[in-house]
Design an enzyme around this catalytic site. Sequence first.
Site, short mmCIF file in Angstrom:
data_model
loop_
_atom_site.label_atom_id
_atom_site.label_comp_id
_atom_site.label_asym_id
_atom_site.label_seq_id
_atom_site.Cartn_x
_atom_site.Cartn_y
_atom_site.Cartn_z
N GLU A 12 4.16 -14.45 18.69
CA GLU A 12 3.39 -14.10 18.65
C GLU A 12 2.20 -13.96 18.68
O GLU A 12 1.33 -13.52 18.67
CB GLU A 12 3.31 -14.77 17.00
CG GLU A 12 2.26 -14.77 15.91
CD GLU A 12 2.47 -14.85 14.45
OE1 GLU A 12 2.88 -15.48 14.61
OE2 GLU A 12 1.62 -14.31 13.41
N LYS A 52 3.53 -22.10 7.51
CA LYS A 52 5.56 -22.26 6.79
C LYS A 52 5.50 -23.89 6.82
O LYS A 52 6.25 -24.69 7.00
CB LYS A 52 5.89 -21.47 7.75
CG LYS A 52 5.98 -20.18 6.80
CD LYS A 52 6.57 -18.86 7.66
CE LYS A 52 6.70 -17.50 7.32
NZ LYS A 52 5.55 -17.50 7.54
N PHE A 62 12.90 -9.67 10.17
CA PHE A 62 14.30 -9.17 11.28
C PHE A 62 13.53 -7.84 10.41
O PHE A 62 13.64 -7.07 9.51
CB PHE A 62 14.76 -10.08 9.48
CG PHE A 62 15.56 -11.44 10.99
CD1 PHE A 62 15.02 -11.67 11.44
CD2 PHE A 62 16.34 -11.89 9.85
CE1 PHE A 62 15.10 -12.95 12.45
CE2 PHE A 62 17.08 -12.96 10.42
CZ PHE A 62 16.20 -13.28 11.54
N HIS A 68 1.88 -15.68 11.18
CA HIS A 68 3.42 -15.55 10.53
C HIS A 68 4.40 -16.70 11.21
O HIS A 68 5.12 -17.48 10.66
CB HIS A 68 4.80 -14.29 11.33
CG HIS A 68 5.83 -13.93 10.82
ND1 HIS A 68 6.46 -14.11 9.25
CD2 HIS A 68 7.13 -13.96 10.94
CE1 HIS A 68 7.18 -13.85 8.71
NE2 HIS A 68 7.56 -13.79 10.12
N CYS A 101 11.39 -10.38 6.01
CA CYS A 101 9.34 -11.67 5.97
C CYS A 101 8.64 -11.04 5.57
O CYS A 101 7.96 -11.43 5.41
CB CYS A 101 10.43 -12.54 6.90
SG CYS A 101 11.71 -13.34 6.94
N HIS A 131 9.47 -21.64 4.64
CA HIS A 131 9.55 -20.44 4.35
C HIS A 131 10.13 -19.01 3.47
O HIS A 131 11.79 -19.88 3.96
CB HIS A 131 10.60 -19.58 5.88
CG HIS A 131 9.94 -18.03 6.53
ND1 HIS A 131 9.76 -17.06 5.59
CD2 HIS A 131 10.76 -17.80 7.53
CE1 HIS A 131 10.06 -15.97 6.33
NE2 HIS A 131 10.45 -16.75 7.52
#
Lengths: 91, 411
Positions: B313, B334, B398, B302, B170, B339
């Site tokens: 976050e 997003k 990830f 994010h 990502c 995403h």
Amino acid sequence: MSDAVRETVRDKVVAILAEQAALEPTAVSMEASLGDLGIDSLALVETIFSIEETFDIEVPFNANEPEKSDFDISTVASIVRAVETLVAART
Amino acid sequence: MPRSPQHPRGGRRVVVTGQGTINALGRSAPETRAAMREGRLGIGPLAFQDVDRLSIQIGGQIRGYDPEAHFSRQELTLFDPFTQFALLAAREAVAASGVTFADPGRAGVVLGTSGGGLQTQDENYRLVYQEAKNRVHPLVVPRLMNNAAASQISMDMKIEGPTYTVATACASSNHAMGQAFQLIRSGMADVVLTGGAEAMLCFGGIKAWEGLRVMSRDGCRPFSLNRNGMVQGEGAAVFVFEALEHALARGANIIAEVTGFAMTSDASDIVTPNREGAVRAMRGALADAGLAGEAVGYINAHGTGTTVNDKTECAAVREVFGAHADRLMISSTKSMHGHLIGGTGAVELIACLMALEEGVIAPTIGYELPDPDCDLDVVPNVAREARVDAVMTNAFAFGGLNAVLVLQAWR
């Protein structure tokens, strides 16, 4: 569900959890939580996958809202009960 | 800002002079900006083969897309959808920028992707495993390879300098754009086309994600108390990054300046985000830009919409920005485009450029209930007009790989 089937479901669920926890099945108590067994989030999704494959069921579980899922993962006993319900619904 | 060609922390200054995109919100950067301004939802029911066998059936899919309207039959033999999206975005960005590659060895392409030609893999595995075919199309490999999009852009534009693909899940696009920034800053290239592309919306692509139990069946609601997971999107965005002196020499329109970049690894867990890793990346990007946190007016988060990401976050932002965390705006686009995994940071940069250039902050849509763990100004549901001089864009992947960019207005 007959007692025999219930016993089989319980034994299989315990075996799955024991494998993820790297314990002997006899060391998995029905009152234990996943945390007690040392099953983390990755091991949990593997556990659910094993349960789905073993019993040919779909487990409704979203890691973002575990409390909202019909599938109660708070203890070994609650997981066994949830699997029993899903197995009963399947047949 | 003085017109010195030197970045205060060393190397050459780098500006953005073109942007292009195709995603669920629009077929171009202006269309996408308009959708972000309106807070439009690009997420809907997925349509592809075997979608009925998935438990997750929503996504930010590009609707009514006709590949043959853009590419010849011969080209389509070689272009997986992720390559098609990347090419369309690159052509738009280059046309808008007016840049030419007169010195092709001084130009490059650095793209992010995670799945690469995943649809090509999916379709061909289906042929050999499910349909028991014993041969597949001879050009499967050059179609599916992760660097196919970067290579096809370099061929299309006759770009002969540094060209490669970055794959960090990502964070791929943010890492790619950070690399492009460094290539120009260090003098290895004058112009780099950079961004990312992803086309993971196919049966195998979603099936693999379902197993992690982190996807939402009903919508992407970042920072909202009732959020219940991420929703995937698809598409690409590509930008023209250019040395300031090169852009000024050709009289280019400058959209914004890229001033800071940092990357860190959590080195802790393969999927669970780590506050410290995020904190280090944000602090590193600010230090690289030579900016105090107070200078940042907007953060493109994010903001995946998973329980864990959003609260981690927000805690990281509080740690980095202190009291200023309550003054800055932070949103997750997003919520609108989904995403895009390896392409997500690129599409999200469109929102950052809109904030700097137009003073419009894209909202976090789908916001329904406040979450005490995400108690920041998340620009809920409605875009906001606000002049900002510096923005930050976060990507926390990830694998624990984090990449953060800082951009500043060009006035």
